[in-house]
Each structure stands twice: as C-alpha cells, then as structure tokens.
Design an enzyme around this catalytic site. Structure first.
Site, mmCIF file in Angstrom:
data_model
loop_
_atom_site.group_PDB
_atom_site.id
_atom_site.type_symbol
_atom_site.label_atom_id
_atom_site.label_comp_id
_atom_site.label_asym_id
_atom_site.label_seq_id
_atom_site.Cartn_x
_atom_site.Cartn_y
_atom_site.Cartn_z
ATOM 1 N N TYR A 145 40.530 48.148 8.340
ATOM 2 C CA TYR A 145 40.278 49.690 7.526
ATOM 3 C C TYR A 145 38.133 49.638 7.465
ATOM 4 C CZ TYR A 145 45.135 50.947 6.763
ATOM 5 O OH TYR A 145 46.250 51.501 6.920
ATOM 6 N N LYS A 196 48.132 38.417 14.249
ATOM 7 C CA LYS A 196 48.016 38.030 15.759
ATOM 8 C C LYS A 196 47.725 36.851 16.046
ATOM 9 C CE LYS A 196 49.574 40.265 19.015
ATOM 10 N NZ LYS A 196 50.819 39.942 20.039
ATOM 11 N N ASP A 229 54.313 41.072 16.267
ATOM 12 C CA ASP A 229 55.640 42.214 17.464
ATOM 13 C C ASP A 229 57.120 41.214 16.716
ATOM 14 O OD1 ASP A 229 54.473 39.590 18.487
ATOM 15 O OD2 ASP A 229 53.596 40.200 20.625
ATOM 16 N N ASP A 253 50.398 47.002 5.967
ATOM 17 C CA ASP A 253 50.417 48.808 6.590
ATOM 18 C C ASP A 253 52.164 49.128 7.270
ATOM 19 O OD1 ASP A 253 50.406 51.777 5.958
ATOM 20 O OD2 ASP A 253 49.354 51.669 7.922
ATOM 21 N N ASP A 257 56.507 49.788 5.656
ATOM 22 C CA ASP A 257 57.196 51.015 6.678
ATOM 23 C C ASP A 257 58.525 50.965 7.129
ATOM 24 O OD1 ASP A 257 54.896 53.124 5.473
ATOM 25 O OD2 ASP A 257 55.236 54.328 7.358
HETATM 26 C C1 IPM Z 1 49.457 53.504 2.521
HETATM 27 C C2 IPM Z 1 49.288 54.444 3.443
HETATM 28 C C3 IPM Z 1 47.485 54.212 4.168
HETATM 29 C C4 IPM Z 1 47.477 53.548 4.046
HETATM 30 C C5 IPM Z 1 46.782 56.426 4.251
HETATM 31 C C6 IPM Z 1 47.254 57.103 3.284
HETATM 32 C C7 IPM Z 1 45.515 55.701 4.070
HETATM 33 O O1 IPM Z 1 50.006 54.590 5.419
HETATM 34 O O2 IPM Z 1 49.422 53.199 1.868
HETATM 35 O O3 IPM Z 1 50.402 52.555 3.240
HETATM 36 O O4 IPM Z 1 47.432 53.486 5.588
HETATM 37 O O5 IPM Z 1 46.202 52.248 4.136
HETATM 38 MG MG MG Z 2 51.056 53.766 4.987
#
Ligand code: IPM
Ligand code: MG
Length: 369
Positions: A145, A196, A229, A253, A257
């Site tokens: 990032y 990885k 992976d 990240d 999700d």
């Molecule tokens: C998260 C989001 C952020 C990230 C974005 C909005 C920059 O996806 O907090 O998970 O990638 O960290």
């Molecule tokens: Mg995110």
C-alpha cells in the site's frame, strides 16, 4: 464514572454517514447505561471532505484524530471521486489511508463469527460453519500500500507501466506478529500466518520473522504458516479449523473480505485498527473503529444499509478504546437478540431498515443482563 473519552466520528461517503449515525446512537446509550463519559465530535473524510476542502483528509481532521481517544469511521469513496486518484501517493488520494498512516495504526483486528441466527444466510451447511470464530490480524500501515517508488510512466514503445513495491522491514513484521500472539493468548492460543514466501522476498522475511518471534517470545502459542493462495481455499472450506489469521496489509485486506462469508454478509464485520497490541484491561488511545464494508454507492440514501458492522465497531471501541468489556459484550448480546428475532437487513435476505435495526439494538441494550 470512566472517561471522559474523546470520540471523533467521520462518516465518510455514501452509506458511511448512515451507519455511523447508528453507531453513535448505540455509543451514546451504552455510555449512559455503563457510566462512561464520552465527548463526541464529527467531521468529514473522503469524498465528502474533497467536495468541501479539495483534499480527502484535512490537516485539521488529522489533528483532531491525534487528540481523540477513539475514532469512528464509516466508509470512504465512490465513483464521483475515482478520476481524482490517478498518479498521486495513496495518502493523498484516500483519506482513510492517510489517517491510518498519520495515526500509525498498524494493528487491524477484524473479527468474524458465525451467528446462529444467520446460519441459513450463509452458503454453508450449518455443521461446517456453526461455532466458527475467527480474527484477522492485518498489518495495516506498510507493505504494498505504501512502498516507494510507486506510480506510472510512459515507456519508449508507448505503453504505460504502472508499479508499486511490496516491502517490509523486520521491525514492522515483529510488532504485528506480537499483536497476533498477544491476541492468541486471550483466545484459543492458535495463530496461522499467511504469506507468499514461495515467490516474494517480503514474504520470506515475513515467515522467518513471525517464526522467530513465535519461537523466542510466545512458545505457549501454536503457530502454523500457510501460503496465501492455499489459505483462501483452506479457510473457505473449513473455517472452524482456524482462529487467528495473521497477514500483511494486502493479504489481510483480501482474507478479511473472504471470511465475512462466515457471518453471511460483509455488512456484519466490525474492525478496530490500533497503534499498539490489544491487551485485556489496557485501553489503547487513538484507535480507528470502522465497519469493514465499503461505501456501497448502489444502496446509499435508501435507509437500508446494514448498521451492524458499525454497531459492533462501537462494541470494539468500548473493549479496546475504553477498556470496558461489559459494555462491549452487552452490545454484542443486543445485536445477537435482534438477529435471533429475525430482524434482518436486505444484505441478509430481510427487509428491515437501518433505523429499525438500530432501534431494536437500542431497546435490547441493557447493562448487567
Ligand atoms: C479496507 C478497505 C481499504 C483497504 C480501502 C478502502 C482503501 O478495503 O479497509 O479493507 O484496502 O485497506
Ligand atoms: Mg478491504
């Protein structure tokens, strides 16, 4: 009376302010009921800030955040502001990432659990997911990032080359590894570290460093390493086999999700992103608390956003920011009761509005039950 604690609320964009309003209602009531003094201020972040100030995060917001005990964030971004983002450092094109860097909140804790009432809303057979309880510990202030250089250039043959760098220093890995091991002591004593290391230099350093800290400082904690992976497959297939998932900024990240599926919706996921390790009974000043979901422009303004991620983020604020476990657990119980009563928002297959879910959490929220 505990406190007073200074809270800065930054709604952000689209559904962000809608869910932050719900979070603040719960924050005010819980503070009242549990005798915690809070002093709440509000400001802009993300596109909302750009439209007024021409920047996604003002210096004034950074100063207020630095002075705050806890910061509640909604979500930032939307298609309106996408074109402004090209060819600048990410801290200038994303208000949230600037705030994360300015506050040095590197320890992102993203818990998820399988709520009994929501088992039918998950794609799992109940016996595969029931009881799943995971915590992603995501490194949140380094890696790809922020690695420099980054950018784009036009090559001699006319092609555009865009690039960024995945880099980690030993100390950055050591400190997030300690956060995961500390968290493991308050849970089931089991950490799975993701990387990885088969293809990435930063991944090799990640694995070596996590292994060394585990071996030297946390021999009581069981540590396993998985390639990222394969981990996606293994966690998706048998979420109950895992407890803490430790990962770098990008992989954390992604996996955070993925595990949302265990709860049935991304709208359920809270987070606490702290400038230190979380230890029971040691409140941490300056943490960011935010639902993990995005700004969802497609449903904004309709009053149907799921406020539970934001409400559970407030529970994490009570736990980690104010050191008040009772209030945190009471909010979680109130949420559980609302779900058990079948009051579900559209992302979980129901029709309940943001306001009605918030009201039900408020009326079920009681001290000492
Ligand atoms: C998260 C989001 C952020 C990230 C974005 C909005 C920059 O996806 O907090 O998970 O990638 O960290
Ligand atoms: Mg995110």
């Amino acid at each position: 009376m505990n406190g007073p604690f200074k809270v800065l609320a930054l709604g952000g964009d689209h559904i962000g302010p809608e869910v932050v309003a719900s979070g603040l209602e719960v924050l005010r009531q819980a503070a009242n009921q549990f005798d915690v003094a809070v002093d709440i201020g509000e400001d802009l972040l993300g596109g909302a800030s750009w439209d007024v100030h021409g920047t996604f995060c003002t210096d004034a917001v950074v100063a207020k955040a630095r002075a705050a005990d806890a910061i509640l964030v909604g979500a930032v971004g939307g298609p309106e502001w996408d074109d402004i983002r090209i060819d600048r450092p990410i801290t200038e094109t994303d208000g949230l990432t600037r705030l994360r860097i300015e506050l040095d909140v590197y320890n992102a804790l993203r818990p998820v659990r399988a709520w009994s009432a929501l088992l039918p809303q998950t794609p799992y057979r109940p016996e595969v997911v029931e009881g799943a309880d995971l915590l992603v510990v995501r490194e949140n202030s380094g890696g790809i990032y922020y690695g420099e250089p980054r950018g784009r250039e036009v090559l001699n043959d006319g092609q555009v080359r865009a690039f960024e760098i995945s880099e980690y220093r030993t100390a950055e890995i050591e400190r997030i590894a300690r956060c995961a091991f500390e968290a493991a002591r308050g849970r089931r004593g089991y950490v799975t570290s993701l990387d990885k290391s088969n293809v990435m230099e930063s991944g090799k350093l990640w694995r070596e460093t996590v292994a060394r800290i585990g071996h030297d400082e946390y021999p009581d904690i069981e540590l396993n390493h998985l390639l990222m992976d394969y981990a996606l497959f293994a966690v998706a297939r048998a979420p109950r086999d895992f407890d803490i998932l430790l990962a770098d900024n990008l992989f954390g990240d992604l996996i955070s999700d993925l595990i949302a599926v265990v709860s049935g919706s991304l709208g359920m996921l809270p987070s606490a992103t702290l400038p230190a390790a979380a230890r029971v009974g040691h409140p941490v000043k300056g943490g960011l608390y935010e639902p993990t979901h995005g700004s969802a422009p497609d449903i904004s303004g309709r009053g149907i956003a799921n406020p539970i991620g934001a409400i559970l983020s407030v529970a994490m604020m009570f736990e980690h920011g104010f050191g008040h476990l009772h209030a945190a657990r009471a909010i979680e119980r109130a949420v559980d009761n609302v779900l058990s009563a079948g009051l579900l928002p559209p992302d979980l297959g129901g029709v309940a509005s943001t306001a009605s879910i918030t009201q039900s959490v408020l009326s079920g929220l009681r001290p000492n039950t």
